[in-house]
Design an enzyme around this catalytic site. Structure first.
Site, mmCIF file in Angstrom:
data_model
loop_
_atom_site.group_PDB
_atom_site.id
_atom_site.type_symbol
_atom_site.label_atom_id
_atom_site.label_comp_id
_atom_site.label_asym_id
_atom_site.label_seq_id
_atom_site.Cartn_x
_atom_site.Cartn_y
_atom_site.Cartn_z
ATOM 1 C CE1 TYR A 157 -3.231 2.988 0.734
ATOM 2 C CE2 TYR A 157 -2.040 3.274 2.801
ATOM 3 C CZ TYR A 157 -2.958 3.731 1.882
ATOM 4 O OH TYR A 157 -3.595 4.927 2.085
ATOM 5 C CE LYS A 161 -2.674 6.745 -1.439
ATOM 6 N NZ LYS A 161 -3.897 7.287 -2.099
#
Length: 374
Positions: A157, A161
């Site tokens: 994640y 990002k």
């Protein structure tokens, strides 16, 4: 600078932050149209916005962010894109190809759609997790955009990002089809809480099952500074206004900003307790295991899951990187956003806490009943 008459796209509009931003835009700006983009928008979302809709046209665009034709259709005629859609995964439970496809490839395709359809402003919702903390658990206290920090990200994640944020900022000043220029910026909120926060609801459910005692997963001295969802929405509005202002546009284009507010610095576990103690919840005095033993326990869990991976995919509920994140002092100031964007938190800590507790209180009977029914 007003957004009056603009057409904007909000990706992830059916989510926690997306719904809050759409309502704020309707309440504060007389926009021509707001396009709610998500893979699915519940009909109740539009219904709850009727009281503040006014003359603004609300349009729903349901589709896959990895579909370039769908993105071009969504962006056609728009002037601003708020890109909030992403897969949030702190346990590495989502396959890498899936999270990369949505978080990185989807962002890239959306940027390309903006260039093709002459969208002039692009605001990306990033996260504090693109900064860390690193695997050593090195702390940051009241950091800023100039803080230098050595970090190799572990979560898929966080990595996706970070790459999506980089692509967004690199796209600043790209030439549009009509000869204009795209302006981009990224906002890095701290851990976002408030009405609708699924993480708070999850902690409350765990507490219910533990006889109304919240689990302690972070030591009290691991201070962080969560941010209220209403203030994060205000920051996005201010970013859009600033990108539209010819005097500010070039100065903030291509930059990122940390978004926090005046929520007290506290550990994640003690923050949960601050929200739920008025509802009758207590919290464990100490971690389930001494921190070093906790790391060993997580390591063993990770090894076992890795050994089983060829036969079955099991995701451990806790891993070493998540334990590091929960136990590292990691806080950042919003002064740069205040200076450049004119961002000032609209909701005080007292107001934010009151609204959040009231929402949790409204959910508590349903959650108790749901857990009893299992």
């Amino acid at each position: 600078m007003s957004l009056r008459g603009d057409v904007c796209v909000v990706t992830g509009a059916g989510g926690f932050l997306g719904k809050r931003l759409v309502r704020l835009l309707l309440e504060e700006e007389k926009m021509a149209e707001i396009r709610l983009m998500d893979k699915h928008i519940e009909p109740t979302v539009l219904h709850t916005l009727e009281d503040c809709k006014g003359d603004t046209n609300l349009s729903v665009f349901e589709g896959d962010i990895r579909d370039s034709e769908f993105l071009r259709k969504t962006c056609r005629g728009a002037s601003i894109v708020f890109h909030m859609a992403s897969i949030i995964d702190i346990n590495d439970s989502v396959e890498y190809t899936e999270i990369y496809g949505v978080n990185v490839k989807g962002t890239q395709l959306l940027l390309e759609a903006c260039i093709h359809e002459n969208v002039v402003s692009f605001i990306y919702t990033s996260t504090i997790e693109v900064m860390g903390p690193n695997s050593k658990g090195e702390p940051i206290v009241n950091g800023s955009e100039d803080t230098v920090y050595d970090c190799t990200l572990k979560f898929n994640y966080s990595k996706t990002k970070q790459e999506a944020e980089q692509r967004t900022l690199q796209a600043n000043s790209e030439v549009l089809q009509n000869g204009g220029r795209l302006a981009t910026c990224a906002l890095r909120p701290m851990y976002i809480y408030g009405e609708g926060c699924r993480f708070l609801l999850g902690h409350m459910n765990d507490g219910i099952q533990n006889k109304d005692v919240l689990f302690r997963m972070s030591v009290p001295e691991a201070l962080v500074n969560p941010v209220y969802v209403g203030n994060v929405a205000v920051a996005h509005l201010q970013a859009a206004r600033s990108l539209k202002d010819p005097q500010k546009r070039n100065a903030i284009g291509g930059k990122f900003y940390f978004i926090s507010d005046d929520t007290p610095h506290v550990s994640y576990s003690d923050f949960n307790h601050a929200m739920m103690s008025p509802l009758g919840f207590n919290i464990q005095d100490r971690l389930l295991l001494p921190l070093r033993l906790f790391y060993v326990f997580c390591f063993i869990l990770e090894v076992l899951c890795m050994m089983l991976r060829p036969f079955v995919r099991i995701v451990p509920p806790l891993n070493r990187q998540l334990l590091t994140m929960l136990n590292t002092p990691f806080s950042f100031s919003y002064q740069m956003a205040k200076r450049d964007l004119g961002y000032v938190p609209r909701y005080t800590w007292e107001e934010a806490r009151k609204h959040t507790i009231e929402w949790l209180a409204s959910q508590l009977p349903k959650e108790r009943e749901r857990i009893r029914a299992k």
